[in-house]
Design a protein around this motif. Structure first.
Motif, short mmCIF file in Angstrom:
data_model
loop_
_atom_site.label_atom_id
_atom_site.label_comp_id
_atom_site.label_asym_id
_atom_site.label_seq_id
_atom_site.Cartn_x
_atom_site.Cartn_y
_atom_site.Cartn_z
N ILE A 1 0.86 -1.19 0.00
CA ILE A 1 0.00 0.00 0.00
C ILE A 1 0.89 1.24 0.00
N SER A 2 0.43 2.30 -0.63
CA SER A 2 1.20 3.55 -0.67
C SER A 2 0.92 4.40 0.56
N LEU A 3 1.82 5.32 0.84
CA LEU A 3 1.58 6.27 1.93
C LEU A 3 0.33 7.11 1.66
N GLU A 4 0.16 7.50 0.40
CA GLU A 4 -1.00 8.31 0.03
C GLU A 4 -2.30 7.56 0.32
N LYS A 5 -2.31 6.25 0.05
CA LYS A 5 -3.52 5.46 0.28
C LYS A 5 -3.76 5.27 1.77
N ILE A 6 -2.72 5.09 2.55
CA ILE A 6 -2.88 5.00 4.01
C ILE A 6 -3.53 6.28 4.55
N VAL A 7 -3.03 7.42 4.09
CA VAL A 7 -3.59 8.71 4.54
C VAL A 7 -5.04 8.86 4.09
N GLU A 8 -5.32 8.42 2.87
CA GLU A 8 -6.70 8.49 2.37
C GLU A 8 -7.64 7.69 3.28
N LYS A 9 -7.25 6.48 3.63
CA LYS A 9 -8.14 5.57 4.36
C LYS A 9 -8.19 5.84 5.86
N MET A 10 -7.16 6.46 6.42
CA MET A 10 -7.11 6.67 7.87
C MET A 10 -7.33 8.12 8.29
N CYS A 11 -7.21 9.04 7.34
CA CYS A 11 -7.32 10.47 7.68
C CYS A 11 -8.41 11.16 6.86
N HIS A 12 -8.24 11.18 5.53
CA HIS A 12 -9.19 11.89 4.68
C HIS A 12 -10.59 11.25 4.71
N ASN A 13 -10.64 9.94 4.49
CA ASN A 13 -11.95 9.31 4.33
C ASN A 13 -12.81 9.29 5.59
N PRO A 14 -12.23 9.05 6.78
CA PRO A 14 -13.08 9.19 7.97
C PRO A 14 -13.66 10.60 8.09
N ALA A 15 -12.87 11.61 7.73
CA ALA A 15 -13.37 12.99 7.78
C ALA A 15 -14.50 13.19 6.77
N LYS A 16 -14.34 12.64 5.57
CA LYS A 16 -15.40 12.75 4.55
C LYS A 16 -16.65 11.98 4.96
N LEU A 17 -16.44 10.75 5.39
CA LEU A 17 -17.53 9.83 5.66
C LEU A 17 -18.44 10.35 6.78
N PHE A 18 -17.81 10.88 7.84
CA PHE A 18 -18.58 11.41 8.96
C PHE A 18 -18.84 12.91 8.85
N LYS A 19 -18.28 13.52 7.81
CA LYS A 19 -18.41 14.97 7.59
C LYS A 19 -17.83 15.76 8.77
N VAL A 20 -16.65 15.31 9.22
CA VAL A 20 -15.95 15.99 10.31
C VAL A 20 -15.51 17.37 9.83
N GLU A 21 -15.79 18.38 10.63
CA GLU A 21 -15.45 19.75 10.25
C GLU A 21 -13.97 20.05 10.54
N GLY A 22 -13.27 20.52 9.50
CA GLY A 22 -11.94 21.12 9.67
C GLY A 22 -10.83 20.20 10.11
N ARG A 23 -10.96 18.91 9.84
CA ARG A 23 -9.91 17.97 10.23
C ARG A 23 -9.70 16.92 9.14
N GLY A 24 -8.63 16.16 9.28
CA GLY A 24 -8.37 15.06 8.36
C GLY A 24 -7.48 15.40 7.19
N TYR A 25 -7.07 16.66 7.09
CA TYR A 25 -6.20 17.11 6.00
C TYR A 25 -5.16 18.08 6.54
N ILE A 26 -4.06 18.20 5.80
CA ILE A 26 -3.10 19.28 6.07
C ILE A 26 -3.44 20.40 5.10
N LYS A 27 -4.30 21.31 5.57
CA LYS A 27 -4.80 22.41 4.75
C LYS A 27 -4.79 23.69 5.57
N GLU A 28 -4.50 24.78 4.91
CA GLU A 28 -4.55 26.07 5.60
C GLU A 28 -5.96 26.32 6.13
#
Length: 448
Positions: free
Chosen positions: A352-379
């Motif tokens: 598995i790639s690092l990008e895919k790990i981040v997608e499945k453990m960080c980005h997607n939980p934030a998307k799936l639950f609609k978590v506000e302002g978390r799950g990404y490294i964004k300004e």
């Protein structure tokens, strides 16, 4: 919220499907600036030289059992959130089967009150459904509660929701995300009865996946998916464990458009039936760790986006409890400290790639639950982040385990990757096996 300024220099930033070298400036608990080169403007800015190590968004674990209130001899929100940040998990969603069970708004808010004083990580708590609490379910505010948890399979007390009419009524009535544990109770009871007749209480642990069988899982999950399709409910199926269940899920639409989503847990990706001989009841989970072919199919489905998120189902018990004979040994084990290192081990193995790990453990939980302002490294996002050194081997021993229960199914395993820093809301809470004892967790909110 911390007002500390932190500048992370020379990091390999893993975010939104790419890896870029750059600097990250954090102020007032948020990512203030992300750029190729940033200079500190204040002598008070804390500088962390990442030295080319990898900066990931903080992991969001959508399924943990931290045992408080009522089961605090096993764990507490304080001890397990402390272990979580050591594992790079900066936000968790905890389940309702505590004592008392979180099946009224008042009891749910009691847990939030505890976490507000003791949690190292950000937190949310699932509301528990029963056969007779629909009125309470309808009071839940979807803006500040992660969702509704239903045990459609074997559970304890009145957390088992086994009335088909009630289940359909709940699915039809709430707009909450409904997260489900799917195992068919009747099948499990029949299988248990059969093996108790043969072995008594001391059933060989290798028979656990025969008792909590593929059929038990599929019967329950297929019914839940069919009901969600019928009612239009927003369904999330926890901890898939079989290849057969994968036929129930789609991978041809974006996650944001999915009404039915699925999760896999670390232990179902790592262990198989072959490990019962060595690990015994330490790897007794519900649903059970099954065949190696199931494990491999789950991994393939994860990469193919049939499975949307990776979680832990962290569920600690004391070692004394786990050493009981089969029928008395509880199911579950501690995982939050070692989940990300385990997934990084798969990266080293080329699975598995690092990008895919981040997608499945960080980005997607934030998307799936609609978590506000978390799950990404964004300004502008909350500064939850984890810095990892991919070339710093360490071995799991009792001396470096942070769980209150004091053991891990990974004891003796050597991981190639080490978590060097964890930040929660801009505060450096953990650094190289040491905590800064900053309880900076905040209540998660949801864009609903």
């Amino acid at each position: 919220m911390t007002t500390e300024q932190i500048l992370i220099k020379n990091a390999q930033i893993v975010n939104e499907g790419e890896i870029i070298n750059g600097d990250v400036f954090i102020e007032n608990g948020v990512f203030k600036k992300i750029a190729t080169q940033i200079s500190a403007k204040s002598p008070n800015t804390k500088i962390i030289d990442a030295e080319g190590n990898y900066l990931l968004p903080g992991v969001i674990d959508d399924q943990v059992h931290f045992r408080e209130p009522g089961l605090t001899h096993k764990a507490t929100i304080e001890t397990e959130s402390r272990a979580a940040v050591a594992g790079g998990i900066t936000s968790f969603i905890e389940q309702p089967n505590t004592v008392p069970q979180a099946v009224t708004i008042e009891l749910l808010e009691d847990k939030y009150e505890i976490a507000s004083k003791t949690s190292y990580a950000n937190y949310s708590f699932m509301f528990g459904g029963t056969n007779d609490n629909l009125a309470e379910i309808l009071k839940v505010n979807p803006k500040n509660v992660a969702g509704l948890k239903l045990f459609l399979g074997s559970s304890t007390g009145d957390m088992l929701v086994d009335n088909p009419k009630v289940i359909e009524k709940i699915f039809s009535s709430t707009k909450l995300l409904i997260a489900v544990h799917c195992e068919d109770e009747q099948t499990i009871q029949q299988n248990t009865k059969k093996y108790v007749a043969e072995y008594g209480d001391d059933i060989p642990i290798a028979l656990h996946p025969e008792i909590r069988s593929e059929l038990a899982c599929y019967l329950s999950s297929s019914r839940a998916v069919a009901l969600a399709r019928k009612t239009g409910a927003r369904l999330h199926v926890f901890h898939l464990s079989t290849a057969k269940e994968l036929e129930l899920f789609d991978n041809d639409i974006p996650l944001e458009e999915k009404m039915i989503t699925a999760e896999v847990c670390i232990h179902h990706l790592w262990f198989s039936h072959e490990d019962y001989k060595e690990k015994g009841t330490l790897i007794k989970w519900n649903p059970a760790v099954k065949k190696a072919s199931d494990r491999d199919a789950l991994f393939e489905a994860l990469l193919a986006d049939k499975i949307d998120v990776i979680a832990t189902d962290h569920a600690p018990h004391t070692i004394e409890e786990k050493q009981n004979p089969y029928t008395k040994a509880p199911s579950g084990g501690p995982l939050v400290q070692h989940a990300l290192p385990a997934m990084l081990e798969f990266y080293h193995q080329g699975k598995i790639s690092l990008e895919k790990i981040v997608e499945k453990m960080c980005h997607n939980p934030a998307k799936l639950f609609k978590v506000e302002g978390r799950g990404y490294i964004k300004e502008g996002y909350k500064a939850d982040a984890v810095l990892v050194d991919l070339n710093a081997p360490w071995t799991v021993t009792k001396e470096n385990i942070f769980y209150k229960c004091g053991w891990s199914p990974f004891e003796g395993s050597t991981f190639k990757s080490r978590i060097t820093h964890t930040l929660v809301n801009g505060a450096l809470v953990y650094e190289n096996f040491k905590h800064n004892e900053i309880k900076n967790g905040q209540r998660l909110t949801f864009d609903r």
